[in-house]
Design a protein around this motif. Structure first.
Motif, PDB file in Angstrom:
ATOM      1  N   ALA A   1       0.807  -1.225   0.000  1.00  0.00           N
ATOM      2  CA  ALA A   1       0.000   0.000   0.000  1.00  0.00           C
ATOM      3  C   ALA A   1       0.835   1.267   0.000  1.00  0.00           C
ATOM      4  CB  ALA A   1      -0.902   0.003   1.236  1.00  0.00           C
TER       5      ALA A   1
ATOM      6  N   SER B   1       0.396   3.555  -3.079  1.00  0.00           N
ATOM      7  CA  SER B   1      -0.996   4.000  -3.177  1.00  0.00           C
ATOM      8  C   SER B   1      -1.367   4.887  -2.001  1.00  0.00           C
ATOM      9  CB  SER B   1      -1.929   2.784  -3.223  1.00  0.00           C
ATOM     10  OG  SER B   1      -1.657   1.981  -4.342  1.00  0.00           O
ATOM     11  N   GLY B   2      -0.938   4.465  -0.804  1.00  0.00           N
ATOM     12  CA  GLY B   2      -1.287   5.216   0.390  1.00  0.00           C
ATOM     13  C   GLY B   2      -0.709   6.611   0.389  1.00  0.00           C
TER      14      GLY B   2
ATOM     15  N   GLU C   1     -12.236   8.694   4.567  1.00  0.00           N
ATOM     16  CA  GLU C   1     -11.571   7.684   3.743  1.00  0.00           C
ATOM     17  C   GLU C   1     -11.265   8.274   2.369  1.00  0.00           C
ATOM     18  OE1 GLU C   1     -13.748   3.928   6.013  1.00  0.00           O
ATOM     19  OE2 GLU C   1     -14.114   4.244   3.869  1.00  0.00           O
TER      20      GLU C   1
ATOM     21  N   LYS D   1     -10.101   8.290  -1.571  1.00  0.00           N
ATOM     22  CA  LYS D   1     -10.041   7.500  -2.796  1.00  0.00           C
ATOM     23  C   LYS D   1      -8.640   7.572  -3.404  1.00  0.00           C
ATOM     24  CE  LYS D   1     -12.168   6.704  -7.291  1.00  0.00           C
ATOM     25  NZ  LYS D   1     -13.219   7.100  -8.267  1.00  0.00           N
TER      26      LYS D   1
ATOM     27  N   VAL E   1     -11.539   2.482  -4.707  1.00  0.00           N
ATOM     28  CA  VAL E   1     -10.851   1.917  -3.545  1.00  0.00           C
ATOM     29  C   VAL E   1     -10.283   3.068  -2.726  1.00  0.00           C
ATOM     30  CG1 VAL E   1      -9.100   0.289  -2.754  1.00  0.00           C
ATOM     31  CG2 VAL E   1     -10.242  -0.099  -4.957  1.00  0.00           C
ATOM     32  N   ARG E   2     -10.588   3.087  -1.422  1.00  0.00           N
ATOM     33  CA  ARG E   2     -10.225   4.235  -0.576  1.00  0.00           C
ATOM     34  C   ARG E   2      -9.374   3.801   0.612  1.00  0.00           C
ATOM     35  NH1 ARG E   2     -15.982   7.644  -0.803  1.00  0.00           N
ATOM     36  NH2 ARG E   2     -16.517   6.969  -2.944  1.00  0.00           N
ATOM     37  N   LEU E   3      -8.377   4.625   0.911  1.00  0.00           N
ATOM     38  CA  LEU E   3      -7.483   4.346   2.032  1.00  0.00           C
ATOM     39  C   LEU E   3      -8.210   4.570   3.351  1.00  0.00           C
ATOM     40  CD1 LEU E   3      -4.583   3.725   3.055  1.00  0.00           C
ATOM     41  CD2 LEU E   3      -4.154   6.193   2.969  1.00  0.00           C
TER      42      LEU E   3
ATOM     43  N   SER F   1      -2.094  -2.716   6.077  1.00  0.00           N
ATOM     44  CA  SER F   1      -2.852  -1.515   5.716  1.00  0.00           C
ATOM     45  C   SER F   1      -4.269  -1.948   5.371  1.00  0.00           C
ATOM     46  CB  SER F   1      -2.220  -0.786   4.519  1.00  0.00           C
ATOM     47  OG  SER F   1      -1.013  -0.163   4.883  1.00  0.00           O
TER      48      SER F   1
ATOM     49  N   PHE G   1      -7.940  -0.761   3.254  1.00  0.00           N
ATOM     50  CA  PHE G   1      -8.640   0.066   2.278  1.00  0.00           C
ATOM     51  C   PHE G   1     -10.115  -0.337   2.319  1.00  0.00           C
ATOM     52  CE2 PHE G   1      -4.286   0.013   0.995  1.00  0.00           C
ATOM     53  CZ  PHE G   1      -4.049   1.197   0.311  1.00  0.00           C
ATOM     54  N   ARG G   2     -10.947   0.397   1.598  1.00  0.00           N
ATOM     55  CA  ARG G   2     -12.346  -0.003   1.485  1.00  0.00           C
ATOM     56  C   ARG G   2     -12.798   0.120   0.030  1.00  0.00           C
ATOM     57  NH1 ARG G   2     -15.553  -0.595   5.603  1.00  0.00           N
ATOM     58  NH2 ARG G   2     -14.543   1.031   6.875  1.00  0.00           N
TER      59      ARG G   2
END
Length: 718
Positions: free
Chosen positions: A102, A105-106, A129, A131, A211-213, A241, A243-244
């Motif tokens: 992550a 991306s994070g 959260e 995106k 997809v959201r952190l 990590s 995500f959702r």
């Protein structure tokens, strides 16, 4: 990074233009082969969901996993982008993966004034959260066997190149057909190769793009100990990590997820990893492994070491997170390849490969397979010997920004273009738009890459080699060092001048007579590389077809009792929680947060064992909690982020690494000391509770906010 990828694309297109001008069986093995003698299960236990190992699990663990169990395991597991694994861990689309998966991306959602590597991230409310643009996760929902169709298409071709082309055409046709089928429409379709071509499958993925952190610890926790602790155990890293996945703007509702079991694991307990192992080569012949041992792997290690050193020197002043991630990647690869080379040089492991190869040959003969198939090993050995003969020119003269810098790589591009302009002007015209002068943003880094290339060429080719002589000897006859030569070449080339490059692009023969020092060097090296590259391409095509024959034989002899090599396709593998002996002592099956602090204090809070401020004064309750644990599972790169589950389909851990002894797993699986290292689910919850105060996540993952139970290892019930 985008620019460098584009320059590689230029080279590939031009190189291609020049080069172009020129069976269904059952699980029958039920016991693990775990002796120095070697055997089929040295090929590992990365089982496919196409043929799930229900009988093996029942025989080995007295555990009945039915079709529903395997379906739930598959549907709760995910592929994270195109490089890692992940899983659903709540009914509200919560996704768990590693911090190191992550990281890019994070940090990509960092806002002005933030440093998420330093502070980590936790969304206290759903509205917080964030995106991540471009990030996706894939869920495998459909599988179909397309073996006969692909093999039939290949069988009608008369040459290796034609067979490979027929295969690709058949892949395309299959995807086009299935793309209109009921149940397959709208899915991401991918053809999967098993057993190097012994079997083929079509996979259909449901792709989620919103997809959201949600949660990411600080870099110092996610990568605690840095490269020093990488591939080691005992280990203390909170490499997790969350995500959702959102659907139509709302959290995804799913019934397929792994519920957290914070009580974790017991000594001797069966445990299963589901993920996407990237690449293994366990079906390689002994001849191929000896080639890797003697030539390919040492050369790769040398290249990685030199480029990492160049980037580290550059980043002392640049202080770039993207460069830092690239350095981490190099250092990770260096350790991995180093462990593989140690394994290739281990006479015991190579003896096991030889034993299995002879067993395989004998079993193939006993099945009365055709004579042309039985000579596959000899044919592969012949090809490998030919690869040895051209290795130096194909490897050390290969143009690439990461091997010789942008300017000398571009000089090779110009040389290729010049040849096209003289021999096939129509192809040159199509490629002309790619002939753009490079913009060297950092001269020191450019010189460092070029220095590394010249040093490697000198060591491999020798001082009397024409390329090396031309590079290191000046017009005055004075011999320069690779570093001096690199500085001279970068200073005196005109390849950054658009007018100069434009003249080369429009006047046939201009590059062939130019006195530009970069072009002069490319004129010597490029023809040799091109000749070796053409040979290598032909040999590689033959080798690919032969490996397919070997894979078909493996399947004919052993069926699905032996799993195929890793191909970044979804697999399930089994193991047990188990200690091992190392460094004259015995490894505990789990580590605790107390060990994290001991390591921090032992190194006087110095990097890479330093801790963020909020971790400095932990509550006593945290110190007793489990942090990481080990098991005998069979994983490799790509498995990062894989959920570790028990027989009840509960998440008990998160796989993130292997020990040093696992590194030969690229070519052989020997579970005596091979261990997978996972973050303990109880440790994840403990960190959220005592440090991050992430009550919202604790409640979602466990359904409770009470005190995390202290996990003590217990013997598994027989």
């Amino acid at each position: 990074m985008k620019y460098m990828k584009f320059r590689s694309a230029q080279l590939a297109i031009l190189s291609f233009a020049l080069l172009a001008g020129s069976a269904s069986a059952q699980n029958t093995l039920t016991t693990q082969v775990d002796t120095p003698k070697g055997g089929p299960l040295d090929l590992g236990k990365m089982w496919t969901f196409d043929n799930p190992p229900a009988d093996f699990f029942k025989k080995t663990y007295k555990f009945t996993a039915d079709e529903k169990w395997f379906d739930e395991a598959r549907l709760a597991s995910l592929r994270f982008a195109d490089y890692c694994s992940a899983s659903f861990v709540s009914a509200n689309g919560l996704v768990m993966t590693n911090h190191h998966c992550a990281r890019e991306s994070g940090t990509g959602v960092t806002r002005k004034g933030e440093d998420l590597n330093a502070t980590g991230f936790f969304a206290k409310t759903p509205a917080e959260e964030r995106k991540v643009d471009g990030l996706f996760v894939d869920q495998l929902v459909k599988i179909d066997d397309i073996t006969k169709r692909i093999q039939d298409a290949m069988s009608s071709a008369t040459s290796e190149q034609a067979q490979l082309q027929a295969r690709e055409q058949a892949f395309t046709a299959v995807k086009q057909e299935y793309g209109t089928k009921e149940g397959w429409k709208g899915l991401e379709l991918q053809t999967i190769t098993f057993y190097n071509g012994g079997r083929y499958a079509l996979y259909g993925f449901k792709r989620y793009t919103d997809v959201r952190l949600v949660f990411m610890p600080e870099l110092q926790l996610g990568f605690f100990g840095g490269d020093y602790d990488n591939f080691t155990y005992p280990r203390y890293a909170l490499d997790c990590s969350f995500f959702r996945v959102y659907d139509a703007g709302k959290p995804l509702k799913t019934t397929h997820f792994f519920k957290f079991n914070t009580n974790g694991v017991r000594d001797g307990e069966p445990i299963f990893v589901i993920g996407n192992p990237g690449h293994t080569e366990r079906l390689k012949t002994v001849a191929e492994l000896e080639f890797d041992r003697d030539l390919q792997t040492p050369a790769t290690i040398q290249l990685l070491h030199n480029r990492s050193a160049a980037l580290q020197a550059y980043n002392e002043t640049a202080k770039s997170d993207s460069v830092l991630n690239e350095i981490f990647s190099y250092e990770n690869s260096l350790k991995a390849y180093g462990g593989q080379l140690d394994g290739l040089r281990d006479t015991g492991l190579m003896a096991r490969k030889s034993v299995f190869e002879e067993q395989f040959k004998a079993a193939a003969k006993a099945k009365n397979l055709p004579a042309d198939q039985l000579k596959t090993w000899d044919d592969i050995a012949t090809n490998t010997a030919q690869l040895r003969s051209i290795f130096k020119d194909a490897n050390y003269l290969a143009p690439s920004e990461r091997t010789m810098g942008e300017l000398l790589t571009f000089a090779n591009v110009v040389s290729q273009y010049s040849e096209l302009l003289a021999t096939r002007p129509q192809d040159a015209e199509r490629a002309r738009s790619l002939l753009e002068p490079p913009v060297v943003k950092n001269r020191a880094l450019e010189e460092a890459y070029l220095t590394a290339h010249l040093s490697e060429a000198q060591a491999a080719l020798g001082n009397d080699d024409p390329y090396v002589k031309a590079a290191l000897t000046g017009a005055d006859g004075k011999v320069r060092t690779p570093k001096e030569t690199a500085a001279y070449l970068v200073k005196n080339t005109k390849l950054t001048d658009p007018a100069f490059v434009s003249e080369l692009a429009t006047r046939p023969g201009a590059a062939a007579v130019s006195k530009d020092p970069m072009l002069a060097l490319a004129r010597i090296g490029f023809p040799r590389y091109l000749a070796a590259g053409r040979q290598a391409r032909q040999i590689t095509q033959r080798q690919e077809v032969l490996r397919g024959q070997l894979g078909r034989m493996l399947y004919d002899v052993y069926g699905t009792a032996v799993p195929p090599d890793a191909t970044f396709s979804l697999r399930i593998n089994d193991g047990v929680v188990q200690s091992y002996k190392y460094n004259g002592t015995k490894a505990p099956i789990l580590t605790t947060f107390a060990g994290l602090y001991d390591r921090n204090y032992s190194f006087a809070d110095k990097a890479p064992w330093n801790l963020p401020a909020r971790w400095k004064n932990p509550p006593m309750e945290l110190l007793k909690q489990p942090m990481c644990f080990i098991s005998t599972n069979d994983i490799i790169g790509g498995n990062s982020g894989s959920p570790m589950i028990n027989k009840n389909l509960e998440a008990v851990g998160l796989a993130f690494d292997g020990n040093m002894e696992s590194l030969p797993g690229e070519f052989i699986f020997v579970p005596d000391v091979n261990r997978t290292i996972s973050v303990h689910t109880g440790g994840i919850i403990a960190a959220m509770r005592y440090i991050y105060k992430a009550d919202r996540l604790i409640s979602e993952l466990t359904g409770a906010t009470g005190t995390t139970p202290i996990t003590k290892p217990k013997a598994a019930k027989k």
